[in-house]
Design a protein around this motif. Structure first.
Motif, PDB file in Angstrom:
ATOM      1  N   THR A 113      50.254  39.829  38.745  1.00 37.99           N
ATOM      2  CA  THR A 113      49.998  38.714  39.654  1.00 37.99           C
ATOM      3  C   THR A 113      48.495  38.575  39.829  1.00 37.99           C
ATOM      4  OG1 THR A 113      50.052  40.135  41.600  1.00 37.99           O
ATOM      5  CG2 THR A 113      52.145  39.166  40.927  1.00 37.99           C
ATOM      6  N   PHE A 114      48.079  37.495  40.478  1.00 39.77           N
ATOM      7  CA  PHE A 114      46.661  37.293  40.710  1.00 39.77           C
ATOM      8  C   PHE A 114      46.082  38.431  41.544  1.00 39.77           C
ATOM      9  CE2 PHE A 114      43.132  35.680  43.276  1.00 39.77           C
ATOM     10  CZ  PHE A 114      42.250  35.348  42.256  1.00 39.77           C
ATOM     11  N   SER A 115      46.809  38.846  42.575  1.00 40.99           N
ATOM     12  CA  SER A 115      46.287  39.921  43.435  1.00 40.99           C
ATOM     13  C   SER A 115      46.190  41.250  42.689  1.00 40.99           C
ATOM     14  CB  SER A 115      47.140  40.068  44.692  1.00 40.99           C
ATOM     15  OG  SER A 115      48.463  40.390  44.353  1.00 40.99           O
ATOM     16  N   SER A 116      47.133  41.519  41.776  1.00 44.80           N
ATOM     17  CA  SER A 116      47.043  42.768  41.021  1.00 44.80           C
ATOM     18  C   SER A 116      45.867  42.739  40.048  1.00 44.80           C
ATOM     19  CB  SER A 116      48.346  43.053  40.270  1.00 44.80           C
ATOM     20  OG  SER A 116      48.570  42.113  39.244  1.00 44.80           O
ATOM     21  N   VAL A 117      45.602  41.582  39.449  1.00 45.47           N
ATOM     22  CA  VAL A 117      44.444  41.452  38.555  1.00 45.47           C
ATOM     23  C   VAL A 117      43.159  41.567  39.368  1.00 45.47           C
ATOM     24  CG1 VAL A 117      43.209  39.900  36.988  1.00 45.47           C
ATOM     25  CG2 VAL A 117      45.686  40.096  36.850  1.00 45.47           C
ATOM     26  N   GLU A 132      40.568  44.332  38.353  1.00 41.40           N
ATOM     27  CA  GLU A 132      39.320  43.895  37.722  1.00 41.40           C
ATOM     28  C   GLU A 132      38.585  42.875  38.598  1.00 41.40           C
ATOM     29  OE1 GLU A 132      39.688  43.295  33.337  1.00 41.40           O
ATOM     30  OE2 GLU A 132      41.821  43.170  33.866  1.00 41.40           O
ATOM     31  N   PRO A 133      38.034  43.304  39.721  1.00 42.77           N
ATOM     32  CA  PRO A 133      37.383  42.343  40.620  1.00 42.77           C
ATOM     33  C   PRO A 133      36.147  41.695  39.998  1.00 42.77           C
ATOM     34  CG  PRO A 133      37.000  44.578  41.371  1.00 42.77           C
ATOM     35  CD  PRO A 133      37.990  44.656  40.255  1.00 42.77           C
ATOM     36  N   GLY A 134      35.401  42.425  39.197  1.00 40.36           N
ATOM     37  CA  GLY A 134      34.209  41.853  38.566  1.00 40.36           C
ATOM     38  C   GLY A 134      34.552  40.736  37.605  1.00 40.36           C
ATOM     39  N   ARG A 135      35.594  40.949  36.819  1.00 39.86           N
ATOM     40  CA  ARG A 135      36.014  39.925  35.860  1.00 39.86           C
ATOM     41  C   ARG A 135      36.472  38.658  36.582  1.00 39.86           C
ATOM     42  NH1 ARG A 135      41.478  39.804  33.132  1.00 39.86           N
ATOM     43  NH2 ARG A 135      41.329  38.021  31.785  1.00 39.86           N
ATOM     44  N   VAL A 136      37.253  38.823  37.649  1.00 41.98           N
ATOM     45  CA  VAL A 136      37.736  37.675  38.416  1.00 41.98           C
ATOM     46  C   VAL A 136      36.562  36.929  39.041  1.00 41.98           C
ATOM     47  CG1 VAL A 136      39.117  36.961  40.404  1.00 41.98           C
ATOM     48  CG2 VAL A 136      40.002  38.683  38.827  1.00 41.98           C
ATOM     49  N   ALA A 137      35.595  37.679  39.578  1.00 41.08           N
ATOM     50  CA  ALA A 137      34.421  37.041  40.188  1.00 41.08           C
ATOM     51  C   ALA A 137      33.626  36.254  39.150  1.00 41.08           C
ATOM     52  CB  ALA A 137      33.535  38.096  40.850  1.00 41.08           C
ATOM     53  N   LEU A 138      33.448  36.811  37.964  1.00 33.78           N
ATOM     54  CA  LEU A 138      32.720  36.094  36.915  1.00 33.78           C
ATOM     55  C   LEU A 138      33.453  34.831  36.486  1.00 33.78           C
ATOM     56  CD1 LEU A 138      31.369  38.977  34.671  1.00 33.78           C
ATOM     57  CD2 LEU A 138      30.057  37.414  36.102  1.00 33.78           C
ATOM     58  N   ILE A 139      34.766  34.889  36.406  1.00 33.45           N
ATOM     59  CA  ILE A 139      35.537  33.709  36.020  1.00 33.45           C
ATOM     60  C   ILE A 139      35.429  32.632  37.093  1.00 33.45           C
ATOM     61  CG2 ILE A 139      37.885  32.857  35.637  1.00 33.45           C
ATOM     62  CD1 ILE A 139      38.439  35.527  34.181  1.00 33.45           C
ATOM     63  N   VAL A 140      35.505  33.025  38.360  1.00 31.28           N
ATOM     64  CA  VAL A 140      35.371  32.054  39.452  1.00 31.28           C
ATOM     65  C   VAL A 140      33.979  31.430  39.435  1.00 31.28           C
ATOM     66  CG1 VAL A 140      35.290  31.800  41.966  1.00 31.28           C
ATOM     67  CG2 VAL A 140      37.155  33.072  40.894  1.00 31.28           C
ATOM     68  N   LEU A 141      32.948  32.234  39.203  1.00 34.20           N
ATOM     69  CA  LEU A 141      31.589  31.692  39.116  1.00 34.20           C
ATOM     70  C   LEU A 141      31.445  30.733  37.933  1.00 34.20           C
ATOM     71  CD1 LEU A 141      29.418  34.805  40.017  1.00 34.20           C
ATOM     72  CD2 LEU A 141      29.774  32.732  41.381  1.00 34.20           C
TER      73      LEU A 141
END
Length: 123
Positions: free
Chosen positions: A86-90, A94-103
């Motif tokens: 799920t989104f929360s498990s990802v 991998e919080p850094g990867r999610v942050a980079l994708i959002v940026l």
């Protein structure tokens, strides 16, 4: 003339192996092309005989139907077991990867809005 049955772009190795085994089991002559050194072409599985291409397409359609059903069953079982991604498990994994994708998404949205901002800034 050979015809492309399966482009190997983003195809997992197990699926490509299954397709090769399927063609061998149905006695359909085929060959593989390898990806280019620079990644321009990704390779493929080609059927050599035009007459056998229709049989290969039918066999491939049956295989894809079965593989799709199996993948849906595996996903449903993972959801029931609570192990489905799920989104929360990802985000936790991998919080850094999610942050980079959002940026990156925000940057692209800003680039798309830039012409409008510049146009109305001149008025």
């Amino acid at each position: 003339m050979p015809k492309l049955l399966l482009n190997l772009r983003n195809v997992p190795d197990d699926e490509a192996d299954d397709v090769r085994a399927l063609l061998d089991a149905n006695a359909i002559a085929h060959y593989d092309t390898k990806p280019s050194m620079w990644g321009i072409s990704v390779g493929g599985i080609w059927v050599t005989d035009d007459a056998a291409f229709a049989d290969a397409r039918r066999a491939m359609a049956d295989y894809q139907r079965q593989r799709g059903a199996r993948a849906r069953e595996e996903y449903a079982a993972a959801k029931r077991a609570g192990t489905a991604e799920t989104f929360s498990s990802v985000l936790r994994a991998e919080p850094g990867r999610v942050a980079l994708i959002v940026l990156a998404i925000l940057f692209l949205l800003g680039l798309m809005a830039l012409p409008v901002i510049l146009l109305y800034g001149q008025l």
